[in-house]
Design a protein around this motif. Sequence first.
Motif, short mmCIF file in Angstrom:
data_model
loop_
_atom_site.label_atom_id
_atom_site.label_comp_id
_atom_site.label_asym_id
_atom_site.label_seq_id
_atom_site.Cartn_x
_atom_site.Cartn_y
_atom_site.Cartn_z
N ILE A 1 5.85 15.66 2.15
CA ILE A 1 5.18 14.37 2.35
C ILE A 1 5.30 13.87 3.79
O ILE A 1 4.51 13.06 4.26
CB ILE A 1 5.80 13.31 1.39
CG1 ILE A 1 5.60 13.73 -0.05
CG2 ILE A 1 5.23 11.95 1.65
CD1 ILE A 1 6.22 12.77 -1.05
N THR B 1 9.25 3.80 -1.42
CA THR B 1 7.85 3.60 -1.10
C THR B 1 7.76 3.16 0.36
O THR B 1 8.30 2.12 0.73
CB THR B 1 7.24 2.53 -2.03
OG1 THR B 1 7.31 3.01 -3.37
CG2 THR B 1 5.78 2.25 -1.68
N LEU B 2 7.09 3.97 1.18
CA LEU B 2 6.96 3.65 2.61
C LEU B 2 5.96 2.51 2.76
O LEU B 2 4.83 2.61 2.31
CB LEU B 2 6.47 4.89 3.37
CG LEU B 2 6.35 4.74 4.88
CD1 LEU B 2 7.72 4.56 5.52
CD2 LEU B 2 5.65 5.95 5.49
N LEU C 1 0.85 -1.19 0.00
CA LEU C 1 0.00 0.00 0.00
C LEU C 1 0.88 1.24 0.00
O LEU C 1 1.72 1.40 0.88
CB LEU C 1 -0.89 0.00 1.25
CG LEU C 1 -1.90 1.14 1.35
CD1 LEU C 1 -2.94 1.04 0.26
CD2 LEU C 1 -2.58 1.14 2.71
N ASP C 2 0.70 2.09 -0.99
CA ASP C 2 1.57 3.27 -1.14
C ASP C 2 0.81 4.52 -0.70
O ASP C 2 0.20 5.21 -1.51
CB ASP C 2 2.02 3.37 -2.60
CG ASP C 2 2.97 4.54 -2.83
OD1 ASP C 2 3.36 5.20 -1.85
OD2 ASP C 2 3.34 4.77 -4.00
N LEU C 3 0.86 4.81 0.61
CA LEU C 3 0.12 5.97 1.12
C LEU C 3 0.76 7.29 0.73
O LEU C 3 0.12 8.34 0.80
CB LEU C 3 -0.04 5.89 2.64
CG LEU C 3 -1.04 4.84 3.13
CD1 LEU C 3 -1.10 4.84 4.65
CD2 LEU C 3 -2.43 5.09 2.57
N GLN C 4 2.02 7.25 0.31
CA GLN C 4 2.66 8.50 -0.13
C GLN C 4 1.94 9.09 -1.36
O GLN C 4 2.10 10.26 -1.67
CB GLN C 4 4.14 8.28 -0.42
CG GLN C 4 4.93 7.96 0.84
CD GLN C 4 6.43 7.81 0.61
OE1 GLN C 4 7.20 8.07 1.51
NE2 GLN C 4 6.85 7.36 -0.56
N SER D 1 2.27 14.05 6.85
CA SER D 1 1.12 13.15 6.71
C SER D 1 1.54 11.70 6.93
O SER D 1 0.79 10.91 7.51
CB SER D 1 0.45 13.33 5.34
OG SER D 1 1.38 13.20 4.30
N MET D 2 2.74 11.34 6.49
CA MET D 2 3.18 9.95 6.67
C MET D 2 3.52 9.67 8.14
O MET D 2 3.31 8.55 8.63
CB MET D 2 4.40 9.64 5.79
CG MET D 2 4.07 9.54 4.31
SD MET D 2 2.74 8.34 3.93
CE MET D 2 1.39 9.46 3.52
N ALA E 1 0.19 9.06 9.71
CA ALA E 1 -0.29 7.75 9.27
C ALA E 1 0.44 6.64 10.04
O ALA E 1 -0.16 5.64 10.44
CB ALA E 1 -0.10 7.59 7.77
N GLN F 1 2.42 -1.40 5.90
CA GLN F 1 1.88 -2.72 6.22
C GLN F 1 2.88 -3.54 7.03
O GLN F 1 2.50 -4.53 7.67
CB GLN F 1 1.48 -3.46 4.93
CG GLN F 1 0.30 -2.80 4.25
CD GLN F 1 -0.19 -3.54 3.00
OE1 GLN F 1 -1.35 -3.44 2.66
NE2 GLN F 1 0.67 -4.25 2.29
N SER G 1 -3.21 10.03 6.54
CA SER G 1 -2.37 10.41 5.39
C SER G 1 -3.01 11.57 4.64
O SER G 1 -2.38 12.16 3.76
CB SER G 1 -2.19 9.21 4.45
OG SER G 1 -3.38 9.00 3.68
#
Lengths: 345, 345, 345, 345
Positions: C279, C249-250, A250-253, C282-283, C286, C253, A290
Amino acid sequence: MIIHVKQDAKEQEIQELTTNIKEAGFEVHRSDGRNRTIIGLIGDTSKITENDMKRFQVVEDAHRISAPYKKANRHFHEDDSIIDIDGVKVGAENFMVCAGPCSVENEEDTVALAKRLKAAGANTLRGGAFKPRTSPYAFQGLGVEGLRILQTAKKETGLPVVSELMSTDYLDEFVEMVDVIQVGARNMQNFDLLKAIGKTNKPVLLKRGMSATMKEWLMSAEYVMAGGNENVIFCERGIRTFETATRNTLDLQTVPVIQKESHLPIVIDPSHAAGIRHIIPSMAKAAVMSGANGLQIEVHQDPENAWSDGQQCLTPDEFDELMTTINMLLEIEKKTTGMEAIVQK
Amino acid sequence: MIIHVKQDAKEQEIQELTTNIKEAGFEVHRSDGRNRTIIGLIGDTSKITENDMKRFQVVEDAHRISAPYKKANRHFHEDDSIIDIDGVKVGAENFMVCAGPCSVENEEDTVALAKRLKAAGANTLRGGAFKPRTSPYAFQGLGVEGLRILQTAKKETGLPVVSELMSTDYLDEFVEMVDVIQVGARNMQNFDLLKAIGKTNKPVLLKRGMSATMKEWLMSAEYVMAGGNENVIFCERGIRTFETATRNTLDLQTVPVIQKESHLPIVIDPSHAAGIRHIIPSMAKAAVMSGANGLQIEVHQDPENAWSDGQQCLTPDEFDELMTTINMLLEIEKKTTGMEAIVQK
Amino acid sequence: MIIHVKQDAKEQEIQELTTNIKEAGFEVHRSDGRNRTIIGLIGDTSKITENDMKRFQVVEDAHRISAPYKKANRHFHEDDSIIDIDGVKVGAENFMVCAGPCSVENEEDTVALAKRLKAAGANTLRGGAFKPRTSPYAFQGLGVEGLRILQTAKKETGLPVVSELMSTDYLDEFVEMVDVIQVGARNMQNFDLLKAIGKTNKPVLLKRGMSATMKEWLMSAEYVMAGGNENVIFCERGIRTFETATRNTLDLQTVPVIQKESHLPIVIDPSHAAGIRHIIPSMAKAAVMSGANGLQIEVHQDPENAWSDGQQCLTPDEFDELMTTINMLLEIEKKTTGMEAIVQK
Amino acid sequence: MIIHVKQDAKEQEIQELTTNIKEAGFEVHRSDGRNRTIIGLIGDTSKITENDMKRFQVVEDAHRISAPYKKANRHFHEDDSIIDIDGVKVGAENFMVCAGPCSVENEEDTVALAKRLKAAGANTLRGGAFKPRTSPYAFQGLGVEGLRILQTAKKETGLPVVSELMSTDYLDEFVEMVDVIQVGARNMQNFDLLKAIGKTNKPVLLKRGMSATMKEWLMSAEYVMAGGNENVIFCERGIRTFETATRNTLDLQTVPVIQKESHLPIVIDPSHAAGIRHIIPSMAKAAVMSGANGLQIEVHQDPENAWSDGQQCLTPDEFDELMTTINMLLEIEKKTTGMEAIVQK
């Protein structure tokens, strides 16, 4: 677009290149540095690519400066777009909570589930009628009968319905029977489908392709919008990486990046990304923080007996519990699902 | 399929699971180890997935033993399939050399180029009439007029033609006007398109999706074959990875893996994988020695003026030179392009 | 481990295989199905791999059932581990907020920044003294002098310090001068470094390798723990994918997956994943809602003049603002940074 | 390096930026287009990155024009480098055939195998003494005793030996006992190890990291060369992708790309890429035709009883057969293994 000419380029080659560029309809800004010439293209570069320039032997490299998307581009549309789904708003402070079964199985269960989901706080109902299955031998969905069941569920609950369209063959039925046309990950670059949907005015939930870059995703939105339909909602559902512990990553960025590049809303589908039940609640909560404009979550009244994707469905009880926290987070984020309006319907 | 039951499973839960499996039409082979119970499913598991089993809480993990593809499976079809493309054979010792422009641009150039390619040793002609372009504003191909031009080129040279179909809307025209329907990478899992092609008997060149596993690719072939059309040729064209020095990463390991799993031929497209001219000849030669059943290569008489993908086209001279080495390698590999037969046509 | 024997295996081959397995110290549970024999290995399989079994020609496939990690495995250690970093606790309800500059640059700025960060709510201080730089010509860090500056900052604020060790050559200095040894992504499988750290009792922040699976990451923790040092904290910092809009890519999961598999805490570094300032907040938010046990965030008093990674540093003001929301989320998550205890120090 | 200034930048901000750049030691070439200012940096940009420029708020984007590697760069060293491995040459028309077991197990078998390999056409012997194993509980190699056995095998056959160094702790032993120091994929960015090897003059076989871009790989070679050791040989061994049918994806496109960018030789290791025996011969042949400067192949006299990686070892007979075709291909490629010279030793 900025073009770096090769260091050993001859003056005549550079001249030929600039002539070529001018013939293609661009103005040229040339800058001769000590070692190297740089050429800037001025004009609408959305119809060309960097590669179109790299075909010239004298070109070392080319870099686009302005984005190739126009209608999806926040640069030309500063305010957040708000998409109206038969009364439910998505975008800016309006948060979508779309829940429902992977596949529609029968009317009774679908209606009962829709009622439970609405009570828990969902403002839209999802349900698959046409299923993209890897195997030709697997259950392919109820088809138009599935759409009819979704219509009944809507009549009973007032929840607008979302379902996936796989082929232009059923476009008319979808325009008539659903409130949001979902374009699945596998069809994100099915350009003929995008063009056809672009000629309707139905809201579109555009899932990200499993290996699509955000730029390509924006260009697929542009395909729909170029046809006149500007009601596009992005939906991140995980990308394919080397990791095998989860189905996708899952790429929330994408949320902050897409929201900076585009005025369109973006929602998150943690169910397909994870592919495993226990991961979904934490990712749904993370998605809210996010900054996403919504969620799409699979819920089934009896996951062990779901006809597809049961391993990634929440139970209604788990969904209830999740929504309690989601609502606390929406308050922090100053967002609303607009449930008051729906409940009165 | 082998199912690992959770270590702390109760006997009643295991009983319920086996009942469920039997109701789905399978026989059950149960084996109780010291710490753990293993359950084997006996029957046609091609219509279920590992995930279908993982939806049961009592299941720890599930592993498929027999492949989910049947018609594409070498296990049930030991000999190499040989596909007949209007007289040109592909498969076993028969090697496909498919060359031509990315996009068909006009009749004169296409016919002239087809003659050069045939003289150099190509046995089929490729040319795009409908182009899948990332941008809605980019050149989208000549459409049916492009197919007509390919027909003329075929009349003049005898070379069967290959072109990409993007939508079922033009299926009839393709069946009538081309010899091989190409399904592009972006449509590898456009299941409705695959089903429709499966009902014709036209040979299909099925490109691998940009992030498709080999197993998914085999399943897409199975979609076509399940409809009755067994004339499928795989085409590897590079996969998407983190590497940015090339457009895609050419995965030649597909050749021995696909040939072990399936009886269908597999050809290699180094042009789209590389996206850069200078890389193509070495990869084409490597492809022959990987054991591939053919090549698809983009050639343009004037790459600097190609309407699309000029940066990855060979010139006719470069193609001539490449074919000299290719022919030496085919001799080592004991393969043939069957040019004698074509030349006499 | 479960072994699937090839369908055409002869009885003698199966006998040889089981003899081999028994000689390797395992008990064998054999189950003969209608079409196929399955063999279960009973014993400590942590020292063998599936590949060790696939080397036998008669083996079709092998699947591990019990995980290859023991000390990191939640199965054998049900409660969350809580790591003590010179008084600051991480794990269970104890949340780590580790902030500071990418590189330590000088004493004055480092001490001033540490005070600001503590006031904003950080409970640990990060700072690079030895920097893993892609280019041999780039700034490589202040070295031991950087560690000395961190010590001063700790004396002034009471914040324990975290810094990256790149080579066993400086292990003694790190044991003496820092509170947490950070192992960078590039060294996640530098097994000699892991073994050496495993012989100390210093807490370790183990970053995930750029393309490491979660299972490999768990095995790297196991390397440290096998030496006797069980104070391991995982740190996700983004993985490498095809997406180029962000640096990495963070993969949030990882949080629920690692927490299910292991009792060790896991913290998130959004700065290196994103590589772009806007970015990060927000991350970070999250990450808290994903259930993570902490955050590591780069902050610099003047990002435009940072010696490294300025484009991904927050300003102290941005960090203040972020912490306001983080604290609200920690309340929802019922977690604490334990700042009361630190402030009294 | 070319910097794109933001469209809304104020003149004063641009001035500050150029002042900053000049203070960092560069000359500035400024070009004001109609909409946008472009700034070119003139000077040695190898010590800065694009990110170093992106930390300035006024910078939209930055693109490097000249490569950040100098010593590895073909631009400054037009001819192919030829590395001398105790008399065996690698580079240009000189082809390396390096074969041997994954792990050295005992003297008798190693010597016997070395003789067989030499007879089949190998010109160097590989063998692991220190093994990077994912699990701390797996066999870690014989250590220095393994190096001693390789020395004996060299004495008996004249074949120079290649072995992997995992830590600076054993650098002296490697300098004394092996002819080529191998740096494994996991250590490609172990910069301290690279620096230490750079201070010796021992040939280095630098494997590509599992998720390393070609540019990062070139920079790792630069680390070794910056220390004074210019004897670097690249070795591609497969990269990590989403595909699970093979262990890694062999990226043969590296061969033409690396050879264009660098003067250093590049060899291919198909054994680790595939991880499956039957794939190796076709990939080895493909590698020769990709233009590679050599091969590294695992061979074991009895793969079923190998202590590590048996599933990916060829038998001596399979290696014999492969070499027959390899020799035919080398003739086409006009390359030589120089076996005549070795045999006379």
